[in-house]
Structure formats: C-alpha cells, structure tokens
Design an enzyme around this catalytic site. Sequence first.
Site, short mmCIF file in Angstrom:
data_model
loop_
_atom_site.label_atom_id
_atom_site.label_comp_id
_atom_site.label_asym_id
_atom_site.label_seq_id
_atom_site.Cartn_x
_atom_site.Cartn_y
_atom_site.Cartn_z
CB CYS A 130 -0.96 0.00 1.19
SG CYS A 130 -0.20 -0.43 2.76
CG HIS A 242 -0.62 4.03 4.58
ND1 HIS A 242 -1.34 3.80 5.74
CD2 HIS A 242 -0.23 2.79 4.14
CE1 HIS A 242 -1.37 2.50 5.99
NE2 HIS A 242 -0.71 1.87 5.04
#
Length: 348
Positions: A130, A242
């Site tokens: 990710c 993130h």
Amino acid sequence: MGYRVAVVGATGNVGREMMNIIEELNFPVDKMHAIASRKSKGVEVSFGDKTLKCEDLEQFDFSTVDLVLMSAGGKVSKEWSEKIGKAGPIVIDNSSAFRMDPDVPLIVPEVNPDAVKLARKKNIVANPNCSTAQLVVALKPLHDAAKAKRVVVSTYQSVSGAGKEGMDELWNQTKAIYGLGDATPKKFPKQIAFNVIPYIGAFRDDGYTDEEAKMWDETHKMIDPSIKLTVTCVRVPVFVGHSEAVTVEFDRPIEPDEAREILREAPGVMVIDKLEHDGYITPVDAAGDHAVFVSRIRKDPTVENGLSFWVVSDNLRKGAALNAVQIAQLLDETGVITPSSGYRTLTV
C-alpha cells in the site's frame, strides 16, 4: 454481459472495500461470489444492493469464474493463487506472495500498464504494498521528466494497514487510556494510541524491516532498478490513510513549479499545495478518495537537484482495493480477459 468474479477474503477490510469499489466503478459483473475461510461460511456481506453469503474457500470451484481478487494474506495466497490460476481465472493478489516473482507482473495502472502483457504467464497479477502504490504514482511522472537518482522516504502508516485488528486496537486503547482501562498491546508490539511505532513487519539482518524492503524492491521492479531508495516505515495512530515524507535527488534541476505542473497532469494525482495554514492534505482529507494527493512541494537545498514533498492516500483504496479493481479494468480494456460469453465490455 459481465464477468464472473470471486473476492477471496470478503469479510476483511480490503475484501469489503474491493466489492464496494467494483460497484462504484461499474466494473461489469455478471455474478459475484464472496469467498472466505470455512469459519466465515454463511457470513453475510454487501455487494451493491445485494446481500451475499460467504462461500467456503476450500469447497469453491474456481473454474466457474473469470477473475479472482485475492485479499486473504500471504499464507493463503501462497497456498491457493497458483492453483486458482491453473483452473483458468486470473488472480489479482493483494499480498506480498508473488510481487517479486519474475513471471508475475506487479502493476499500478498509472505507472506500468504495459506489464499487463505478462498476466497470462501464471494467471496472477500482483498488487503492490500500500505504501509503495502511492509513492510510485507520485514518483513516476517526475522520474520520467528528470531521472530520480536517490529517494528518501519516511512513512506514516495508519492502523488499517494492519487490518481490522489494528483498527480495533487503536480504538480500544484510546478508550482504555481515557477510562483508565487496560491498554496492553495485542496486535502491535507497543502501545499505538497517542504513540508512534518505528517498526512495521519484521526485522532483517541489515536493520531494515521487510516492510521497508518491499518499498524499494517494488519501486525497482515497477519503475527503475537503478534508483537508490532508503525507507523508514512508521505506524501512527490514524485509522485510515497513509502519509509519506519524500525527498528525491534528480539528475537535473527541477523547480517546485515545474514539479507541480508535471504532477497536475499525471494520472491519479491530485496536487493540493498552497502556502496557507490548510493548503495541504492530511489522511482525514484523503479518506474515501481515489486520488494520490501531493502537497508541500519544495526544494531540498541540502543536496544537488533535490526536491521534497508530502504524499497522502487512502491505503484501503489506492493502496489496496482500488488498485486491484483498476488492474481488473486494465485486464478488461486490453483484452487479456474476456467475459465467459466472449463479449468484452470496455470500462472507463
């Protein structure tokens, strides 16, 4: 006419998000199967306006589907992905199990769509880590304009990257600390509420973690093996999204304004960069969005031809589920897969 699709790991955060995004993007589905472990057989999950009951992974006949989105962890993928591929469908695997396999393409559609031509070698396509996914979406257009020689990345990774257990631990610890309850870590090695943990994955002999190594290995495979890249991965008390602080040393000067223009034209990127108190993106702003956001673009005067910037994305979307569905769209658009009817539906 559409595809027969199975989502393996349908009860998890990413599996549920995959089904949501398939519906959002109108990917042509004739029949959807929610697949999970035997203990989750019969558990109900949503797909559009339908409610599906999970089917048992070990009993399901994968020769009856065209496409499998796999999000059940590396152990399950290692056991099942090649078997499923041999049964006929293409597997889009969200784990790290096959990312560095030379016969398996590792794809972010905005970055290296041509790699899709390798998809039929093993009938497996790998989805990147990710944190890597959002990094390469921002880095590739800049690298095309001015070759990146060295990249330094510090990540600020949300607890959803560790699954539902990670999100539950942040929630429960936060409540426990306010209520003087038990905040003993269970999922993470140290307390995550009101803290940051500079450790994700497992330590290697060189002092880096395997999470950090994934980022440079995958960037090398998808963009350029000559880029020198060093990473520190940090878990932060954020539920979704993130963030990354990135510094790049290029082979020629690149001004912040030039970088902004390049990134504004790049697929999948949204530039939010103003010298104002709210002229940047945070994980809360990015949650639920498809874009990779870039902010704080500025020169790094400590190195020759240096540029620093801030990258944020919803890790459950672009970092995992969205990228997997975009790979499915790419397979469809290029004719690598066709519905069982033989009629190919182009998606946009």
